[in-house]
Design an enzyme around this catalytic site. Structure first.
Site, short mmCIF file in Angstrom:
data_model
loop_
_atom_site.label_atom_id
_atom_site.label_comp_id
_atom_site.label_asym_id
_atom_site.label_seq_id
_atom_site.Cartn_x
_atom_site.Cartn_y
_atom_site.Cartn_z
N HIS A 160 9.87 19.20 36.52
CA HIS A 160 10.65 18.15 35.87
C HIS A 160 10.83 18.39 34.37
O HIS A 160 11.67 17.75 33.74
CB HIS A 160 9.99 16.77 36.11
N ASP A 190 6.37 20.14 41.99
CA ASP A 190 6.56 19.96 40.55
C ASP A 190 6.06 21.16 39.76
O ASP A 190 5.36 21.02 38.75
CB ASP A 190 5.87 18.68 40.06
N ASN A 264 2.94 16.25 27.28
CA ASN A 264 1.82 17.04 27.81
C ASN A 264 2.18 17.70 29.13
O ASN A 264 1.50 18.65 29.56
CB ASN A 264 0.58 16.17 28.03
N SER A 265 3.21 17.21 29.80
CA SER A 265 3.56 17.71 31.13
C SER A 265 3.77 19.22 31.12
O SER A 265 4.48 19.76 30.26
CB SER A 265 4.83 17.02 31.62
N LEU A 324 10.13 22.01 59.02
CA LEU A 324 10.07 21.49 60.39
C LEU A 324 11.42 21.51 61.09
O LEU A 324 11.49 21.76 62.30
CB LEU A 324 9.51 20.06 60.36
N GLY A 325 12.48 21.26 60.35
CA GLY A 325 13.80 21.31 60.95
C GLY A 325 14.22 20.02 61.64
O GLY A 325 14.82 20.06 62.72
#
Length: 454
Positions: A160, A190, A264-265, A324-325
């Site tokens: 992000h 993320d 800080n991310s 998984l589809g």
């Protein structure tokens, strides 16, 4: 008191001011007609000798107190005046030795910072977010953190932080700036990798996040608010394997009370040995009142994503991400009532992708997934959380509800197709819900099953 008689002042000890005969009379020796004719012989008032002993003692005590205060305050009284002196410590400044992170030597906080600050980076991005009223593009800017993973310039941050960025600029601790290139990332986890053209950068040492215990000391280094660059905050591990939901996406997190703020991310979370054990990712906000809460920060465990990071570095995306589809959504009480199902929770299978993992395992449209392995599935969010525990090629036992009873099927996870790397499971669920939103339950039932369960 004093009496006024013929403009002359006389002193008397009587309260009523009267005088005794012969008291304060004119001097009988006055010579009539002389200059002393009207001069009175006023009684001579001698000063009363008071007892000065108490006052002397008080003055002596006061002097002693003043002298003591002057000495204690560092004031030296001298003959010609006074001078003020301040006591200053002679302790020399502590020199922090830069140690090598070897995974065996525990360090002080200052040593951890000195050993790693050159591996932490400040990230600034610019982008475009739609257009304004006049049709002009709206420019955006954001800031975050990251850390150098390899000497040749691969840098790890949050997805992000760099999502949708037109330009990415990396600033090192020594002030050097680099234009960075986006390599790849994964929104579900993320994580993102960017690359700068540089050599001999100082890289971090990756630790083992599985060894963390509640109460262990951890440190976060980053750029809070995007301007307090290369700040360090410390705290403890408040919880491990904490499941939280960030903007609709479930995450398994390290919870810490180290101060974490916007900016800080993407920065590193260090243990007391100077190793990276997490990627700082989120600051908790109360969903009910949107108020910021102090002492609740979160980081992605490095063990959960390090293989994916290496995959991104090699292929540009996570090649072994499980797939998984199906198109699915959370089962609701309304759906259960309309479809006459005996269950009202789980993941309702709207459609099955031909040739996909679910199709190969025998899952069908209308099935409700209620368990994967030993984990109960009550919603699409639960399925997304469980899916993150597998890689492409792993096999899991699915328990599904079909025709009024439960059955199990063995599913071997596929890999997410490269063209779908930017789609998240949460987005897929939302797309499925939006596609059928507003349809009458009976029409929806006929749409999928053709009236097969009338």
């Amino acid at each position: 008191m004093y009496n006024d008689e013929k403009n002359l002042y006389h002193y008397t000890y009587r309260k009523d001011g009267s005088e005794q005969p012969g008291e304060n009379l004119v001097n009988p020796q006055s010579v009539p007609g002389s200059d002393n004719e009207h001069r009175e012989n006023v009684q001579e008032m001698k000063p009363v000798k008071k007892n000065r002993l108490g006052m002397k003692i008080a003055a002596l005590c006061l002097c002693c107190a003043l002298l003591g205060g002057a000495v204690g305050g560092g004031v030296a009284w001298m003959a010609g005046g006074s001078s003020t002196s301040i006591s200053v410590s002679s302790r020399p400044a502590t020199e922090v030795a830069i140690k090598t992170v070897d995974g065996k030597t525990e360090m002080t906080d200052a040593e951890v910072y000195a050993a790693n600050v050159n591996s932490v980076v400040s990230i600034n991005t610019t982008g475009t977010a739609g257009t304004n009223f006049f049709g002009q593009p709206v420019q955006t800017a954001s800031a975050g953190s990251g850390f150098v993973l390899t000497k040749d310039g691969y840098i790890v941050t949050n997805y992000h932080v760099v999502e949708g960025a037109d330009t990415v600029t990396v600033t090192m601790y020594n002030g050097d700036e680099y234009d960075a290139k986006y390599v790849g990332g994964d929104e579900d986890y993320d994580i993102a990798v960017i690359k700068v053209e540089a050599e001999d950068l100082q890289a971090v040492t990756v630790g083992d996040s599985d060894t963390l215990n509640v109460g262990d000391h951890v440190l976060a280094v980053g750029n809070p608010l995007g301007e307090l660059t290369f700040s360090m905050s410390g705290g403890m591990v408040s919880s491990v394997n904490r499941a939280i939901n960030v903007s609709g996406t479930p995450f398994n997190m390290i919870q810490t009370d180290a101060s974490i703020n916007p900016g800080n991310s993407g920065g590193p979370l260090f243990n007391s040995y100077g190793e990276v054990v997490g990627i700082v990712s989120a600051k908790y906000s109360s969903a009910s009142n949107e108020e910021s809460v102090e002492g609740l920060g979160f980081a992605i465990p490095i063990n959960d994503v390090i293989a994916m990071i290496q995959d991104i570095m090699t292929n540009g995306y996570v090649t072994n991400k499980p797939y998984l589809g199906i198109t699915g959504g959370s089962m609701t009480e309304q759906m259960a009532a309309q479809f006459r199902y005996d269950i009202d929770s789980g993941v309702f299978v709207y459609s099955v992708e031909e040739g996909g993992a679910a199709d190969k395992a025998g899952l069908q449209m209308g099935d409700v997934i209620v368990k994967v392995g030993d984990k109960d599935i009550t919603s699409m969010e639960d399925l997304n959380v469980v899916k993150k525990q597998y890689s492409a090629g792993d096999t899991a036992t699915f328990t599904v509800y079909r025709d009024g009873q439960e059955m199990t099927v063995e599913v071997t996870w596929d890999a997410v197709p490269a063209q779908e790397q930017t789609d998240t499971s949460a987005q897929a669920e939302q797309n499925a819900d939006d596609s059928y939103e507003g349809m009458d339950p009976y029409d929806l039932f006929d749409y999928f099953f053709g009236g097969r369960y009338n």
